[in-house]
Write a protein that holds these residues in place. Structure first.
Motif, PDB file in Angstrom:
ATOM      1  N   UNK A   1       0.851  -1.190   0.000  1.00  0.00           N
ATOM      2  CA  UNK A   1       0.000   0.000   0.000  1.00  0.00           C
ATOM      3  C   UNK A   1       0.893   1.248   0.000  1.00  0.00           C
ATOM      4  N   UNK A   2       0.365   2.373  -0.440  1.00  0.00           N
ATOM      5  CA  UNK A   2       1.166   3.601  -0.480  1.00  0.00           C
ATOM      6  C   UNK A   2       1.762   3.947   0.875  1.00  0.00           C
ATOM      7  N   UNK A   3       2.998   4.439   0.846  1.00  0.00           N
ATOM      8  CA  UNK A   3       3.673   4.866   2.062  1.00  0.00           C
ATOM      9  C   UNK A   3       4.489   3.785   2.735  1.00  0.00           C
ATOM     10  N   UNK A   4       4.431   2.570   2.222  1.00  0.00           N
ATOM     11  CA  UNK A   4       5.146   1.459   2.859  1.00  0.00           C
ATOM     12  C   UNK A   4       6.656   1.575   2.704  1.00  0.00           C
ATOM     13  N   UNK A   5       7.342   1.039   3.718  1.00  0.00           N
ATOM     14  CA  UNK A   5       8.785   0.832   3.671  1.00  0.00           C
ATOM     15  C   UNK A   5       8.990  -0.658   3.428  1.00  0.00           C
ATOM     16  N   UNK A   6       9.567  -0.991   2.279  1.00  0.00           N
ATOM     17  CA  UNK A   6       9.610  -2.386   1.832  1.00  0.00           C
ATOM     18  C   UNK A   6      11.023  -2.937   1.777  1.00  0.00           C
ATOM     19  N   UNK A   7      11.168  -4.209   2.137  1.00  0.00           N
ATOM     20  CA  UNK A   7      12.394  -4.943   1.909  1.00  0.00           C
ATOM     21  C   UNK A   7      12.225  -5.777   0.654  1.00  0.00           C
ATOM     22  N   UNK A   8      13.174  -5.670  -0.252  1.00  0.00           N
ATOM     23  CA  UNK A   8      13.103  -6.381  -1.535  1.00  0.00           C
ATOM     24  C   UNK A   8      14.038  -7.572  -1.517  1.00  0.00           C
ATOM     25  N   UNK A   9      13.471  -8.762  -1.673  1.00  0.00           N
ATOM     26  CA  UNK A   9      14.248  -9.989  -1.601  1.00  0.00           C
ATOM     27  C   UNK A   9      15.117 -10.230  -2.816  1.00  0.00           C
ATOM     28  N   UNK A  10      15.827 -11.351  -2.769  1.00  0.00           N
ATOM     29  CA  UNK A  10      16.758 -11.741  -3.822  1.00  0.00           C
ATOM     30  C   UNK A  10      16.393 -13.133  -4.324  1.00  0.00           C
ATOM     31  N   UNK A  11      16.550 -13.352  -5.622  1.00  0.00           N
ATOM     32  CA  UNK A  11      16.301 -14.672  -6.174  1.00  0.00           C
ATOM     33  C   UNK A  11      15.283 -14.641  -7.295  1.00  0.00           C
ATOM     34  N   UNK A  12      15.036 -15.810  -7.874  1.00  0.00           N
ATOM     35  CA  UNK A  12      14.204 -15.891  -9.074  1.00  0.00           C
ATOM     36  C   UNK A  12      12.756 -15.476  -8.829  1.00  0.00           C
ATOM     37  N   UNK A  13      12.190 -15.801  -7.677  1.00  0.00           N
ATOM     38  CA  UNK A  13      10.808 -15.411  -7.394  1.00  0.00           C
ATOM     39  C   UNK A  13      10.733 -13.938  -7.000  1.00  0.00           C
ATOM     40  N   UNK A  14      11.691 -13.488  -6.206  1.00  0.00           N
ATOM     41  CA  UNK A  14      11.715 -12.086  -5.790  1.00  0.00           C
ATOM     42  C   UNK A  14      11.855 -11.149  -6.989  1.00  0.00           C
TER      43      UNK A  14
END
Length: 232
Positions: free
Chosen positions: A21-34
């Motif tokens: 949702x707007x305003x979120x602080x997100x962690x972005x994973x690593x790998x084929x699915x991420x």
């Protein structure tokens, strides 16, 4: 042409995108699915979605930058609302093995700083008990063979056995943090918590790929739909 497995990974990633949702602080994973999640997020950001993100690897950072996804330093943000990442193995209790992509240290730091961690994968990653996938252990390069010997001793003391091999062999894989990885083919792990604690007590071990108590939910894609675990 995409494979069936790749299509399943996309389905899981797109379901996770619904949680953003707007305003979120997100962690972005690593790998084929991420990668599918990051690609979809890039489209949403281009359409005006306002989020700020922390990548878990230089590979993910490069992908996010190419898509103009806003990035920040985790220290600046002080915490994250949600991290979405893949897994090499997962049991029904949301215990994971990660590190096949050599990003386990940053992945664990980001996950631990997140209020929620959602795993996305195809259902081939779901197992009754962890350990079929070799457990990655990240070590300092200094005297790493000595550290590996101590890893073997700890494994034995925990009633386990199996090959402990330096990833890359004569040309070791070097992580983003400048470390090496030993892959431990242990079979089934009876007591992940005990093994986790013992490994972290070894001088030279930086981190390992057992993710205990970090994932809060998961979306696994199978041929006849999506399976959801925990709290999304």
């Amino acid at each position: 042409m995409t494979s069936k497995s790749d299509d399943l990974k996309k389905k899981a990633a797109f379901r996770a995108l619904e949680l953003v949702v707007p305003g979120m602080r997100l962690g972005l994973g690593t790998g084929s699915t991420a990668k599918h999640f990051v690609a979809g997020l890039g489209e949403k950001c281009a359409a005006g979605l306002d989020v700020i993100c922390v990548p878990t690897s230089e590979e993910t950072r490069q992908q996010a930058m190419a898509l103009n996804i806003p990035l920040a330093n985790l220290d600046e943000l002080g915490g994250l609302d949600l991290t979405v990442d893949g897994a090499d193995e997962m049991d029904a209790g949301l215990t994971l093995i990660k590190g096949g992509g050599a990003a386990l240290l940053r992945e664990k730091i980001v996950a631990a700083a997140s209020a929620r961690m959602i795993v996305i994968a195809d259902d081939s990653k779901l197992v009754d008990r962890l350990g079929v996938f070799p457990l990655p252990v990240e070590v300092n390069p200094f005297a790493h063979e000595t550290t590996a010997q101590m890893i073997c001793e700890v494994i034995s003391m925990n009633g386990l056995s199996g090959e402990v091999a330096l990833r890359g062999g004569d040309n070791p894989v070097v992580t983003d943090g400048g470390h090496y990885i030993y892959d431990c083919a242990l079979g089934l792990i009876e007591d992940a918590s005990s093994l986790s604690e013992a490994l972290l007590n070894i001088p030279g071990v930086v981190e390992h790929g057992l993710f205990l108590g970090l994932a809060t939910g998961a979306v696994l894609a199978c041929e006849n739909g999506l399976k959801e675990f925990g709290d999304l």
